[in-house]
Design a protein around this motif. Structure first.
Motif, PDB file in Angstrom:
ATOM      1  N   VAL A  91       0.850  -1.192   0.000  1.00  0.00           N
ATOM      2  CA  VAL A  91       0.000   0.000   0.000  1.00  0.00           C
ATOM      3  C   VAL A  91       0.882   1.237   0.000  1.00  0.00           C
ATOM      4  CG1 VAL A  91      -1.741   1.316   1.259  1.00  0.00           C
ATOM      5  CG2 VAL A  91      -1.889  -1.182   1.177  1.00  0.00           C
ATOM      6  N   CYS A  92       0.707   2.077  -1.014  1.00  0.00           N
ATOM      7  CA  CYS A  92       1.440   3.332  -1.105  1.00  0.00           C
ATOM      8  C   CYS A  92       0.712   4.374  -0.270  1.00  0.00           C
ATOM      9  CB  CYS A  92       1.535   3.780  -2.567  1.00  0.00           C
ATOM     10  SG  CYS A  92       2.441   5.317  -2.808  1.00  0.00           S
ATOM     11  N   HIS A  93       1.288   4.709   0.879  1.00  0.00           N
ATOM     12  CA  HIS A  93       0.660   5.656   1.800  1.00  0.00           C
ATOM     13  C   HIS A  93       1.294   7.025   1.626  1.00  0.00           C
ATOM     14  CE1 HIS A  93       0.160   7.139   6.214  1.00  0.00           C
ATOM     15  NE2 HIS A  93      -0.646   7.765   5.379  1.00  0.00           N
ATOM     16  N   THR A  94       0.608   7.897   0.901  1.00  0.00           N
ATOM     17  CA  THR A  94       1.128   9.245   0.674  1.00  0.00           C
ATOM     18  C   THR A  94       0.787  10.148   1.862  1.00  0.00           C
ATOM     19  OG1 THR A  94      -0.898   9.798  -0.535  1.00  0.00           O
ATOM     20  CG2 THR A  94       0.987   9.039  -1.821  1.00  0.00           C
ATOM     21  N   ILE A  95       1.792  10.857   2.371  1.00  0.00           N
ATOM     22  CA  ILE A  95       1.625  11.689   3.568  1.00  0.00           C
ATOM     23  C   ILE A  95       1.848  13.157   3.209  1.00  0.00           C
ATOM     24  CG2 ILE A  95       2.451  12.150   5.901  1.00  0.00           C
ATOM     25  CD1 ILE A  95       3.408   9.294   6.076  1.00  0.00           C
ATOM     26  N   ASN A  96       0.956  13.987   3.704  1.00  0.00           N
ATOM     27  CA  ASN A  96       1.009  15.425   3.449  1.00  0.00           C
ATOM     28  C   ASN A  96       2.017  16.084   4.402  1.00  0.00           C
ATOM     29  OD1 ASN A  96       0.514  18.160   3.175  1.00  0.00           O
ATOM     30  ND2 ASN A  96      -1.710  17.932   3.081  1.00  0.00           N
ATOM     31  N   PRO A  97       3.134  16.609   3.888  1.00  0.00           N
ATOM     32  CA  PRO A  97       4.156  17.202   4.777  1.00  0.00           C
ATOM     33  C   PRO A  97       3.722  18.520   5.402  1.00  0.00           C
ATOM     34  CG  PRO A  97       4.736  17.569   2.479  1.00  0.00           C
ATOM     35  CD  PRO A  97       3.542  16.657   2.474  1.00  0.00           C
ATOM     36  N   ARG A  98       2.597  19.072   4.937  1.00  0.00           N
ATOM     37  CA  ARG A  98       2.143  20.354   5.464  1.00  0.00           C
ATOM     38  C   ARG A  98       1.282  20.207   6.716  1.00  0.00           C
ATOM     39  NH1 ARG A  98       0.451  22.359  -0.567  1.00  0.00           N
ATOM     40  NH2 ARG A  98       2.518  23.018  -1.280  1.00  0.00           N
ATOM     41  N   LEU A  99       1.010  18.983   7.116  1.00  0.00           N
ATOM     42  CA  LEU A  99       0.221  18.768   8.324  1.00  0.00           C
ATOM     43  C   LEU A  99       1.039  19.141   9.564  1.00  0.00           C
ATOM     44  CD1 LEU A  99      -1.415  15.320   7.449  1.00  0.00           C
ATOM     45  CD2 LEU A  99      -2.525  17.559   7.397  1.00  0.00           C
ATOM     46  N   PHE A 100       0.339  19.341  10.656  1.00  0.00           N
ATOM     47  CA  PHE A 100       1.023  19.613  11.918  1.00  0.00           C
ATOM     48  C   PHE A 100       1.795  18.363  12.347  1.00  0.00           C
ATOM     49  CE2 PHE A 100      -2.712  22.527  12.343  1.00  0.00           C
ATOM     50  CZ  PHE A 100      -1.993  23.711  12.267  1.00  0.00           C
ATOM     51  N   PRO A 101       2.921  18.532  13.061  1.00  0.00           N
ATOM     52  CA  PRO A 101       3.708  17.370  13.502  1.00  0.00           C
ATOM     53  C   PRO A 101       2.871  16.333  14.246  1.00  0.00           C
ATOM     54  CG  PRO A 101       4.947  19.370  13.870  1.00  0.00           C
ATOM     55  CD  PRO A 101       3.586  19.804  13.411  1.00  0.00           C
ATOM     56  N   GLU A 102       1.931  16.791  15.085  1.00  0.00           N
ATOM     57  CA  GLU A 102       1.094  15.855  15.838  1.00  0.00           C
ATOM     58  C   GLU A 102       0.247  15.007  14.891  1.00  0.00           C
ATOM     59  OE1 GLU A 102       2.322  19.261  18.204  1.00  0.00           O
ATOM     60  OE2 GLU A 102       1.185  19.138  16.306  1.00  0.00           O
ATOM     61  N   GLN A 103      -0.230  15.622  13.809  1.00  0.00           N
ATOM     62  CA  GLN A 103      -1.023  14.883  12.833  1.00  0.00           C
ATOM     63  C   GLN A 103      -0.168  13.891  12.062  1.00  0.00           C
ATOM     64  OE1 GLN A 103      -2.574  18.467  10.862  1.00  0.00           O
ATOM     65  NE2 GLN A 103      -4.649  17.837  11.445  1.00  0.00           N
ATOM     66  N   LEU A 104       1.047  14.305  11.710  1.00  0.00           N
ATOM     67  CA  LEU A 104       1.959  13.399  10.998  1.00  0.00           C
ATOM     68  C   LEU A 104       2.265  12.164  11.836  1.00  0.00           C
ATOM     69  CD1 LEU A 104       4.463  16.005   9.502  1.00  0.00           C
ATOM     70  CD2 LEU A 104       2.860  14.597   8.218  1.00  0.00           C
ATOM     71  N   ILE A 105       2.556  12.381  13.105  1.00  0.00           N
ATOM     72  CA  ILE A 105       2.854  11.264  14.007  1.00  0.00           C
ATOM     73  C   ILE A 105       1.644  10.346  14.120  1.00  0.00           C
ATOM     74  CG2 ILE A 105       3.368  10.662  16.407  1.00  0.00           C
ATOM     75  CD1 ILE A 105       4.912  13.387  16.516  1.00  0.00           C
ATOM     76  N   TYR A 106       0.470  10.941  14.298  1.00  0.00           N
ATOM     77  CA  TYR A 106      -0.755  10.143  14.413  1.00  0.00           C
ATOM     78  C   TYR A 106      -0.964   9.285  13.157  1.00  0.00           C
ATOM     79  CZ  TYR A 106      -5.631   8.792  14.488  1.00  0.00           C
ATOM     80  OH  TYR A 106      -6.779   8.040  14.445  1.00  0.00           O
ATOM     81  N   ILE A 107      -0.790   9.889  11.982  1.00  0.00           N
ATOM     82  CA  ILE A 107      -1.042   9.194  10.720  1.00  0.00           C
ATOM     83  C   ILE A 107      -0.084   8.027  10.526  1.00  0.00           C
ATOM     84  CG2 ILE A 107      -0.811   9.488   8.220  1.00  0.00           C
ATOM     85  CD1 ILE A 107      -2.096  12.251   8.566  1.00  0.00           C
ATOM     86  N   VAL A 108       1.208   8.270  10.739  1.00  0.00           N
ATOM     87  CA  VAL A 108       2.201   7.199  10.560  1.00  0.00           C
ATOM     88  C   VAL A 108       1.936   6.053  11.528  1.00  0.00           C
ATOM     89  CG1 VAL A 108       4.649   6.619  10.808  1.00  0.00           C
ATOM     90  CG2 VAL A 108       3.986   8.722   9.628  1.00  0.00           C
ATOM     91  N   ASN A 109       1.608   6.368  12.761  1.00  0.00           N
ATOM     92  CA  ASN A 109       1.371   5.321  13.755  1.00  0.00           C
ATOM     93  C   ASN A 109       0.045   4.601  13.517  1.00  0.00           C
ATOM     94  OD1 ASN A 109       3.792   5.867  15.041  1.00  0.00           O
ATOM     95  ND2 ASN A 109       2.886   7.352  16.446  1.00  0.00           N
ATOM     96  N   HIS A 110      -0.973   5.337  13.096  1.00  0.00           N
ATOM     97  CA  HIS A 110      -2.260   4.699  12.818  1.00  0.00           C
ATOM     98  C   HIS A 110      -2.151   3.768  11.621  1.00  0.00           C
ATOM     99  CE1 HIS A 110      -6.505   4.410  11.419  1.00  0.00           C
ATOM    100  NE2 HIS A 110      -6.760   4.432  12.713  1.00  0.00           N
ATOM    101  N   ALA A 111      -1.402   4.187  10.607  1.00  0.00           N
ATOM    102  CA  ALA A 111      -1.217   3.350   9.417  1.00  0.00           C
ATOM    103  C   ALA A 111      -0.236   2.209   9.661  1.00  0.00           C
ATOM    104  CB  ALA A 111      -0.718   4.213   8.261  1.00  0.00           C
TER     105      ALA A 111
END
Length: 542
Positions: A91-111
């Motif tokens: 699964v290619c999980h594309t992540i938006n670098p413009r999100l807040f750091p807390e959101q980035l951490i949440y997304i990577v860990n949730h995925a």
């Protein structure tokens, strides 16, 4: 029931890659990257390198369905990742670098991403967050050895990873309903939610995007996806362009730079481009200030937010570029509607014609729209009756990633959260987000309609309308605007103009000018920020 005698051919991204490689192998892909000012190669070379990436991923011990994340701009290496990951059954999980750091951490860990592929320019962000991403086992920096950063983290070089690997790697075969890619919503309310696309949904969506009633792509087009590849698969253009055999131009980290975009359009003879309104404002500002033109550019698609009248007028009248608004969501892959003008509307008076040209458009084949009233009944298609907009189709999400809760109703529609109308010709018009509608004296005022009317004035570059408290009417509209060329209209001047376009009781009670409006990570106006900023604003009528 009698069934047909046709082949059971799987609609996978692998088939898109095979088609592009065998039929359009010599077609060109041009990219701006952090380590190369203008990189150029062919489809054939791109998919040979995607095969090398597939070979590398196969040796990492990953299981089918594991998530491989990308944190990258629009360029050729990101395209290779799109195909190399998904065609491997991952699964290619594309992540938006413009999100807040807390959101980035949440997304990577949730995925639970296992591998993170990161652009050289974005690596400093990863360095800061690395210890908060326990699922990530490997970090690959998308550059060559000469440009590898000095770091204490354990990282790998993308080019070194690919070097010497087979260019004809045999990707696995799998069912078309296999998950292909993952994108999270921007999380404007609550935590971001993951939308998990399938190979089948992606292929069908991309086929719709090549049709003559939408992007109308063909082998003669040079396409520049300015809309980011880190959000909703760049509106499927990395796939649709390959299906149609288009020349592709990627602006890399320069997607917001009007000068670079203009240079790329003219140097590469771009004919089709897609992006959010702020991108087009930047380009038009550059064209105006430097007296430049874009003769090769024929049509642009505008999404992510309502299209300002000023953008459409300037592109069409000054540069001969057709402007096509579109609407969609992360949950819809994203294509929902696309504005292609019906011929029976050609002879309408100019103002009525402009109203139609600015609408998000007609539903693409493959999706169905429904406007439901308060009791759940379908509203008449008269352009006036409004309600909750529902959508269904083969590329519309039925639930969120790692959630067992369905997000579709008994009729199979997903509630978009938008308030909308549909007219007799089938054109959909968003009148507001359910959370943004202004409730004044028991009646609803459409903030979007007010914004569209305001930005049709040449002295208003961009506008946002929010409701602020009023002791008598509950809420009244406040217009927050960016002036064009520092020409600030007074409230009276503005309302005189607006009074020709909207009901008198809709007129804003005040106007405030700002240097710029806040935008969410996806380019949309962030009204949550505005509501907080102006929560104590004193209206002159209060």
């Amino acid at each position: 029931m009698l069934t047909g005698n046709m082949m059971d051919f799987q609609l996978t991204i692998n088939s898109v890659m095979r088609h592009g490689r065998s039929i359009y192998g010599k077609q060109e892909i041009i990219s701006v990257t952090a380590d190369q000012p203008l990189h150029s190669y062919t489809y054939e070379q791109a998919f040979a390198r995607a095969s090398q990436l597939g070979s590398a991923l196969a040796e990492m011990g990953l299981s089918p369905g594991d998530r491989v994340a990308t944190l990258a701009w629009n360029d050729y290496r990101h395209l290779e990742a799109y195909y190399g990951i998904s065609c491997s059954g991952l699964v290619c999980h594309t992540i938006n670098p413009r999100l807040f750091p807390e959101q980035l951490i949440y997304i990577v860990n949730h995925a639970e991403d296992k591998v993170l592929m990161v652009d050289l320019l974005l690596f400093p962000l990863v360095e800061k967050l690395r210890d908060k991403m326990p699922s990530v086992q490997r970090i690959i920096i998308m550059t060559d050895e000469a440009h590898m950063p000095s770091t204490e983290l354990e990282v790998e070089c993308y080019e070194t990873l690919l070097a010497g690997r087979p260019t004809d790697f045999e990707f696995p075969e799998f069912d078309e309903n296999t998950a292909s890619s993952l994108c999270y919503t921007s999380g404007t309310t609550g935590d971001p939610k993951g939308v998990l696309y399938s190979h089948r949904s992606t292929v069908l969506h991309s086929m719709a995007c090549t049709s003559s009633s939408t992007f109308a792509l063909n082998i003669r087009d040079t396409v520049m996806p300015i809309v980011p590849m880190f959000h909703v698969n760049a509106w499927s253009l990395p796939y649709a362009t390959v299906m149609a055999g288009c020349k592709i131009v990627f602006p890399g980290p320069k997607m917001g730079d009007g000068a670079v975009l203009t240079q790329l359009v003219n140097q590469c003879k771009v004919s089709v481009a897609a992006g959010v309104p702020t991108i087009w404002l930047a380009m038009l500002n550059h064209l105006r200030e430097h007296n430049e033109t874009v003769p090769s550019l024929k049509r642009i698609c505008v999404g992510g937010a309502a299209t300002p009248q000023t953008i459409m007028d300037e592109f069409e009248q000054q540069h001969g570029v057709s402007v096509h608004p579109a609407w969609g969501m992360t949950e819809t892959s994203p294509l929902g509607t696309f504005n292609m003008l019906r011929p029976e509307l050609d002879d309408l008076p100019a103002e009525q014609l402009n109203n139609y040209k600015l609408k998000p458009g007609l539903p693409a084949y493959g999706v169905e729209l429904r406007v439901a009233g308060p009791a759940g009944n379908e509203q008449p298609r008269d352009g006036e009756s409004f309600g909750n907009l529902g959508i269904r189709g083969p590329w519309v999400a039925s639930q969120y990633f790692r959630s067992d809760k369905s997000i579709i109703d008994e009729q199979g529609f997903m509630d978009t959260g938008d308030i909308a109308t549909i007219d007799q010709y089938g054109y959909m018009q968003i009148t507001d987000r359910a959370k943004d509608v202004i409730k004044s004296g028991g009646e609803w005022i459409s903030s979007i309609d007010l914004e569209n009317a305001a930005t049709s004035h040449p002295d208003i570059a961009e506008a946002a309308v929010i409701g602020v408290p009023h002791p008598k009417w509950d809420e009244r509209p406040l217009l927050v605007a960016v002036a064009a060329a520092n020409k600030k209209l007074s409230l009276a001047e503005l309302n005189t103009y607006l009074g020709e376009h909207v009901a008198k009781w809709w007129l804003p009670d005040d106007v405030v000018y700002v240097d710029e409006l806040p935008h969410a990570a996806t380019g949309k106006l962030d009204k949550k920020v505005l509501r907080e900023q102006f929560k104590n604003h004193q209206l002159p009528t209060a």
